[in-house]
Design a protein around this motif. Structure first.
Motif, PDB file in Angstrom:
ATOM      1  N   VAL A  36      41.054  46.432  32.503  1.00 41.92           N
ATOM      2  CA  VAL A  36      41.868  46.472  31.286  1.00 41.92           C
ATOM      3  C   VAL A  36      43.252  47.026  31.589  1.00 41.92           C
ATOM      4  N   ILE A  37      43.321  48.049  32.433  1.00 47.95           N
ATOM      5  CA  ILE A  37      44.609  48.652  32.784  1.00 47.95           C
ATOM      6  C   ILE A  37      45.465  47.659  33.557  1.00 47.95           C
ATOM      7  N   GLU A  38      44.845  46.956  34.511  1.00 54.83           N
ATOM      8  CA  GLU A  38      45.597  45.975  35.299  1.00 54.83           C
ATOM      9  C   GLU A  38      46.159  44.867  34.412  1.00 54.83           C
ATOM     10  N   GLU A  39      45.364  44.390  33.465  1.00 53.11           N
ATOM     11  CA  GLU A  39      45.830  43.341  32.563  1.00 53.11           C
ATOM     12  C   GLU A  39      46.918  43.847  31.624  1.00 53.11           C
ATOM     13  N   THR A  40      46.925  45.144  31.345  1.00 52.89           N
ATOM     14  CA  THR A  40      47.923  45.705  30.428  1.00 52.89           C
ATOM     15  C   THR A  40      49.253  45.939  31.129  1.00 52.89           C
ATOM     16  N   HIS A  52      50.031  44.770  34.210  1.00 48.47           N
ATOM     17  CA  HIS A  52      50.342  43.644  35.097  1.00 48.47           C
ATOM     18  C   HIS A  52      50.687  44.125  36.504  1.00 48.47           C
ATOM     19  N   GLU A  53      49.932  45.091  36.987  1.00 52.35           N
ATOM     20  CA  GLU A  53      50.104  45.586  38.343  1.00 52.35           C
ATOM     21  C   GLU A  53      48.739  45.818  38.974  1.00 52.35           C
ATOM     22  N   LYS A  54      48.720  45.726  40.316  1.00 53.53           N
ATOM     23  CA  LYS A  54      47.496  45.978  41.055  1.00 53.53           C
ATOM     24  C   LYS A  54      47.318  47.476  41.223  1.00 53.53           C
ATOM     25  N   LEU A  55      46.155  47.984  40.838  1.00 54.56           N
ATOM     26  CA  LEU A  55      45.888  49.418  40.946  1.00 54.56           C
ATOM     27  C   LEU A  55      45.540  49.787  42.393  1.00 54.56           C
ATOM     28  N   PRO A  56      45.813  51.015  42.813  1.00 54.31           N
ATOM     29  CA  PRO A  56      45.509  51.431  44.190  1.00 54.31           C
ATOM     30  C   PRO A  56      44.005  51.490  44.428  1.00 54.31           C
ATOM     31  N   ASP A  57      43.616  51.412  45.691  1.00 56.10           N
ATOM     32  CA  ASP A  57      42.208  51.484  46.058  1.00 56.10           C
ATOM     33  C   ASP A  57      41.628  52.842  45.655  1.00 56.10           C
ATOM     34  N   GLY A  58      40.399  52.805  45.136  1.00 57.44           N
ATOM     35  CA  GLY A  58      39.745  54.041  44.729  1.00 57.44           C
ATOM     36  C   GLY A  58      40.254  54.611  43.429  1.00 57.44           C
ATOM     37  N   PHE A  59      41.053  53.849  42.692  1.00 56.93           N
ATOM     38  CA  PHE A  59      41.588  54.322  41.414  1.00 56.93           C
ATOM     39  C   PHE A  59      40.430  54.678  40.473  1.00 56.93           C
ATOM     40  N   GLN A  60      40.550  55.811  39.793  1.00 52.96           N
ATOM     41  CA  GLN A  60      39.557  56.342  38.855  1.00 52.96           C
ATOM     42  C   GLN A  60      38.288  56.856  39.536  1.00 52.96           C
ATOM     43  N   ARG A  61      38.301  56.965  40.845  1.00 52.76           N
ATOM     44  CA  ARG A  61      37.182  57.597  41.539  1.00 52.76           C
ATOM     45  C   ARG A  61      37.432  59.094  41.646  1.00 52.76           C
ATOM     46  N   ALA A  62      36.374  59.858  41.829  1.00 49.22           N
ATOM     47  CA  ALA A  62      36.481  61.317  41.865  1.00 49.22           C
ATOM     48  C   ALA A  62      37.455  61.777  42.949  1.00 49.22           C
ATOM     49  N   GLU A  63      37.410  61.141  44.116  1.00 50.45           N
ATOM     50  CA  GLU A  63      38.271  61.549  45.218  1.00 50.45           C
ATOM     51  C   GLU A  63      39.747  61.296  44.898  1.00 50.45           C
TER      52      GLU A  63
END
Length: 303
Positions: A235-239, A241-252
């Protein structure tokens, strides 16, 4: 003929027929896709021995793992309206509640509250049950968090909340959204009493839960690999219009960006909480303080 059919033939079939393997004997790891034997998985706290992936566990298992010697006392939570909006989607809301309660017990909901000791320190734990409608937060969950806060203040104990939730429960509409400020008030009640409020983020912690009490802890811990955020990554990517970084929203990732204080493996969680509570609730040093030796007078000035 009836004797052979009714007595002898079933005996032969019982010996010859191959026994089926129970469906829950093996589990497939979502991380590395290795097959895990259930007994080994249970002994390892539902953590994959191959890749360290932390599988989801129920509230009851969570409480046994956190409290000293697995000893705790569950409290009876306030009764709430069953279906205040008479909501229906593909199923009636009452039917969904009955399905969840059939597996977890009558009057059960998404939150279980218990009290006991962690590291010898009194503590109240509110653990979410993801198996109950995705751990969604409705009026019953809000009442449970509030009851846990009141109990912590009454017992002068630390409050530990372990969320595992997809967010607010849509079947209760605005009533579920009202629980967001109510749970924050519950957390503030504990803080004003000078008691520790600790949050242990598990997979997943999203939606209205992450936007309320889950992010206002005095200390915030997280299990490895837990998904933590408000909206989903897609949903964030579609809003934006950018590619999120790897591991986004993970605990680390959240640890690197200062939203989580420490990522703690499940096997170390009890010891970590015991150490934190010991420091917060028993701050005095374990050994007597040695008085400082008075400095000798400066004789150079007299000369």
């Amino acid at each position: 003929m009836s004797w052979l059919t009714n007595f002898v033939l079933p005996k032969i079939r019982a010996v010859v027929t191959r026994k089926t393997v129970p469906e829950n004997l093996w589990h497939k790891c979502p991380g590395c896709e290795q097959m895990l034997f259930y007994r080994e998985l249970e002994a390892n706290l539902h953590v994959c021995r191959n890749c360290g992936y932390h599988l989801r566990i129920g509230a009851e298992r969570r409480l046994k793992m956190l409290f000293d010697d697995g000893a705790f006392t569950r409290i009876e939570l306030p009764r709430t309206a069953v279906d205040p909006l008479r909501f229906r989607d593909r199923k009636r809301y009452t039917d969904r509640l009955k399905e969840g309660q059939a597996a977890l017990g009558p009057r059960s909901d998404a939150v279980v509250v218990a009290h006991g000791r962690i590291g010898g320190v009194p503590a109240v734990v509110a653990a979410f049950e993801f198996a109950f409608m995705g751990g969604s937060m409705g009026v019953a969950a809000g009442e449970a968090i509030l009851a846990a806060a009141k109990l912590a203040v009454l017992q002068e104990a630390a409050l530990i909340v372990v969320p595992a939730s997809g967010g607010a429960r849509m079947q209760e509409g605005v009533l579920s959204l009202v629980q967001m400020p109510r749970t924050i008030i519950a957390a503030e009640m504990v803080k004003e009493a000078g008691l520790p409020y600790i949050v242990v983020l598990t997979d997943p912690t999203t939606g209205g839960v992450s936007a309320s009490f889950a992010m206002v802890g005095d200390i915030t811990l997280a299990e490895p690999g837990a998904v933590i955020g408000f909206a989903g990554a897609r949903v964030i990517e579609e809003t934006i219009h950018e590619k999120l970084p790897d591991g986004f929203q993970r605990a680390e990732y959240l640890l690197e960006h200062g939203m989580v204080d420490q990522v703690v493996p499940r096997a170390e969680l009890h010891a970590t909480l015991a150490r934190i509570l010991g420091l917060l609730r028993n701050p005095q040093p374990p050994a007597p303080v040695v008085p400082q030796i008075e400095a000798l007078p400066d004789l150079s000035a007299a000369e």
